[in-house]
Design an enzyme around this catalytic site. Structure first.
Site, PDB file in Angstrom:
ATOM      1  N   ARG A  36      35.053  32.467  32.135  1.00  0.00           N
ATOM      2  CA  ARG A  36      34.558  32.496  33.464  1.00  0.00           C
ATOM      3  C   ARG A  36      34.918  31.655  34.345  1.00  0.00           C
ATOM      4  NH1 ARG A  36      27.979  31.633  34.635  1.00  0.00           N
ATOM      5  NH2 ARG A  36      27.881  33.619  32.938  1.00  0.00           N
ATOM      6  N   HIS A  82      33.993  44.463  32.345  1.00  0.00           N
ATOM      7  CA  HIS A  82      33.211  43.325  32.987  1.00  0.00           C
ATOM      8  C   HIS A  82      31.971  43.725  33.293  1.00  0.00           C
ATOM      9  CE1 HIS A  82      33.646  38.970  34.333  1.00  0.00           C
ATOM     10  NE2 HIS A  82      33.071  39.349  35.341  1.00  0.00           N
ATOM     11  N   TYR A 127      33.465  50.471  51.818  1.00  0.00           N
ATOM     12  CA  TYR A 127      34.209  50.763  53.058  1.00  0.00           C
ATOM     13  C   TYR A 127      35.824  50.205  52.944  1.00  0.00           C
ATOM     14  CZ  TYR A 127      29.735  51.055  55.375  1.00  0.00           C
ATOM     15  OH  TYR A 127      28.252  51.596  55.513  1.00  0.00           O
TER      16      TYR A 127
END
Length: 750
Positions: A36, A82, A127
């Site tokens: 991580r 993931h 978007y």
């Protein structure tokens, strides 16, 4: 409680709580560290970043492809590689697309991807659109060439790369920041050309020191054009140890009397900088600044304008204060803590970091060459079989037409392998032309030559080193650019001291008889004409500037320092000095003085003793003041008098004895009782004779002797008759001035 691992009778494992928590914490720690928070030294990426890049390559979103919705990419990343939160994954994607966050962005975005003012102001992933940038080719160009290992994804349905085969050390190029469990990483971004040059130097000279490598890598190269101000020796120490700090400050120019900031430090918000400056202006900590504006636009991404109050403002001194007190100068931690080739985190110096990456690169190139040799061998094997077919074309055609097991018969007749026989059977009729046979012969020749060349490279460390150097230089030329962050040797930033912020204007400080103080602007005020409280009256005054030293002297000979700009206005009746200071019980304030620290002052007591000292020598930061003049118990201190070498000292007693002598006869001391200024016989002192006043008289001054309602004005030439040596008795003043109350030195009117 049973021992670790002991059964509980139902197939469950029973563990002591401390064993379970320790194991769980260590497992969690290793997960956070490896999967991580920390980047890998090979490709410089954290797992989520690597998975995003790989998923986009699998979707065909190369630098030349059309943009695709970010939600499409994030969906693939979450679904295949993931299984974590979509918001965190999208934020990691945004970070790689922001040119003000990554020195070499790996993703090219379309839409709102945030701004330096607020990096997290990006639009939702439904978007925005994205594709890989051309710099992502450095990670993906060799991915399909057997260069890295793959591992099953979280559900075992597909494979993903453990690391991407980076052609340049992106661990240094884009840097990385992360916090794991018990450790963190802070790798700053660097310039492609400098890092590649350092790698080549290390290949050529493995014994090169960090100082040698820093002839190529000058320091970090941030995405912004800020100036790195860390000294060279500090940078060297940080790069040698892999730990340290780097300071960067904004770039500015002066245009038409205005200060224009054209570049900010890395990860600095222009809006926050303006807010910090505005807060100081509101707090009156920047009196020399009149206005500030943000004129940033598309052509000038950073243009902050500071407007000084006048052209007399020192722009560089002002900027030095802002560097010290705002984010116009920032410090960045250096902590080269990355996961190495052994899958363990470690903090490395610059040389160790580059050496380990070069080991990764050697292994990558070796695997690439071995993969290519294997492909060449397979192709040569097929080409040899096809050429056998062309040499025996009629027999091959007959076998295919007549034999039931054509493949087996071909293998038996011409001693072919299964792959060769299959390739012959897959031939099309038009490929049986003579031209195709010539192409196969040429292909076999070229493949054999390539195989020999690759084999020589693989078996020669010198050839391998040359190949890596050539590829590093080519990639640096293709993907590199000029350095953005200039390194400069500049003075250390220094904030304004409190006295520097005081406006330097003329003021008059008035002290009342009972110790009330106030301040009036300018010097044209009449101190004696002001109103006073009740039975209070005028005591003393001093004229100077608001930035001058301001001292008060009490009757016991203690001096006190007060900031002139902090005094109340003369429009009121002031405030008692005892509210600011702690004089001894029964003491009253008798004198006030203003001026520079080197100004010489005459201090004296009514007992007739005194000396010369500097105004700065009497300064005290204590509320209790500083003992300057030792005053006898039955006496008190007199007013403070500025003196110079051209002054005469006039001393008068209350019974009309006047003595005048040059100031050079008065000793200069730091503190003490001083020397006798005028002789007062012991019997006269017992009968009440004491000093009524001490003043310094200039060449053009008049000495004013006050006795009740009467006064006597004596010019310099009139004082000749009273001249004598310091400590003498002096001469009697004329009749009518046998009860002297005070002396004054009056300058001639302009």
């Amino acid at each position: 409680m049973s021992e670790p691992g002991a059964g509980a009778g139902n197939g469950a494992e029973t563990l002591p709580l401390w064993v379970y928590t320790e194991r769980a914490y260590l497992d969690y720690s290793m997960y956070v560290i490896n999967d991580r928070a920390l980047p890998h030294i090979g490709d410089g990426l954290k797992p989520v970043q690597r998975r995003i890049i790989y998923a986009m390559s699998e979707l065909g979103l190369a630098a030349t492809a059309k943009f695709a919705k970010s939600a499409r990419t994030i969906g693939d990343v979450l679904g295949k590689f993931h299984p974590h939160g979509d918001a965190a994954c999208y934020e990691a994607m945004v970070l790689m697309a922001q040119p003000f966050s990554f020195r070499y962005p790996l993703i090219e975005g379309q839409g709102n991807w945030g701004a330096p003012d607020d990096p997290k102001s990006f639009a939702a992933m439904r978007y925005t659109e994205a594709r890989l940038s051309r710099h992502a080719e450095l990670l993906l160009a060799e991915l399909g060439q057997g260069t890295v290992d793959f591992t099953p994804n979280f559900d075992g349905t597909i494979d993903e790369p453990l690391v991407l085969p980076a052609r340049l050390p992106l661990v240094l190029l884009n840097g990385s920041t992360g916090i794991a469990v018990g450790m963190a990483t802070d790798v700053l971004p660097h310039n492609v050309r400098e890092v590649a040059s350092a790698c080549i130097r290390l290949l050529e000279a493995p014994r090169a020191t960090t100082a040698d490598l820093m002839e190529h890598i000058l320091g970090p190269d941030f995405p912004t054009e800020a100036i790195i101000v860390t000294p060279r020796d500090e940078l060297l120490k940080a790069y040698e140890a892999g730990r340290g700090g780097v300071r960067a400050r904004a770039r500015h120019v002066v245009e038409g009397g205005e200060i224009v900031i054209t570049a900010l430090p890395y990860q600095t918000s222009p809006a926050k900088v303006l807010e910090q400056i505005a807060q100081q202006m509101q707090a009156r900590k920047l009196p020399m600044l009149a206005d500030l504006r943000d004129e940033s636009d598309h052509e000038n991404p950073t243009r902050l304008v500071l407007v000084p109050r006048s052209n007399r403002v020192d722009a560089e001194r002002l900027m030095s204060h802002l560097f010290a007190s705002t984010d116009l100068e920032r410090s960045y931690r250096v902590n080269f803590n990355v996961i190495g080739l052994d899958a363990k985190p470690k903090t490395r110096g610059l040389k160790e970091l580059l050496s380990e990456w070069l080991a990764f690169r050697r292994d990558t190139v070796r695997r690439r060459i071995e993969f290519r040799l294997e492909r060449i061998a397979r192709r040569l094997h097929l080409v040899d079989g096809l050429l056998v077919a062309y040499l025996n074309l009629d027999e091959v055609i007959r076998i295919i037409r007549e034999e039931e097991d054509a493949k087996g018969r071909l293998k038996q007749r011409f001693r072919l392998t299964d792959e060769q026989a299959g390739a012959i059977l897959d031939l099309r009729l038009r490929q049986l032309a003579r031209l195709e046979e010539d192409k196969l012969v040429a292909e076999r020749t070229a493949l054999r030559a390539e195989s020999e060349e690759l084999t020589r490279t693989l078996n020669s460390s010198a050839r391998m080193k040359t190949l890596i150097k050539r590829e590093l230089a080519a990639d640096a030329e293709r993907y590199g650019d000029a350095r953005r962050s200039e390194l400069a040797d500049v003075p250390e930033a220094r904030a304004f001291a409190e006295e520097e912020l005081i406006s330097n204007e003329p003021v008059t400080v008035i002290l009342s008889h009972k110790g009330w103080v106030r301040s009036a602007k300018l010097h044209d005020v009449d101190p004696e004409g002001l109103s006073y409280r009740g039975d209070d009256r005028f005591g003393a005054y001093a004229r100077g500037r608001s930035s001058d030293l301001l001292l008060f002297l009490d009757s016991t000979g203690r001096a006190y320092t007060v900031a002139a700009h902090s005094l109340p206005s003369s429009r009121g009746q002031g405030e008692p000095l005892t509210g600011r200071l702690n004089p001894p019980a029964g003491a009253r304030f008798v004198a006030v003085a203003m001026g520079a620290a080197e100004l010489r002052m005459l201090v004296a007591s009514r007992a007739g003793y005194g000396f010369v000292t500097s105004l700065g020598g009497m300064v005290s930061k204590s509320r209790a003041g500083k003992a300057v003049l030792n005053v006898p118990a039955d006496s008190e201190a007199l007013t403070l008098t500025p003196v110079s070498d051209k002054h005469w000292v006039a001393v008068a007693t209350n019974i009309g004895q006047l003595l005048v002598f040059p100031v050079s006869q008065v000793p200069e001391l730091a503190r003490g009782k001083g020397n006798r200024l005028i002789g007062i016989p012991k019997k006269a002192a017992e009968e009440g004779e004491c000093v009524a006043g001490v003043v310094a008289v200039g060449e053009k001054d008049r000495l004013i002797v006050r006795a009740g309602a009467r006064h006597l004005a004596l010019r310099r030439k009139d004082l000749q008759g009273y001249l004598g040596e310091r400590g003498r008795r002096g001469r009697k003043l004329p009749r009518g001035f046998q009860r002297v109350e005070a002396l004054e030195a009056q300058a001639p009117e302009a």
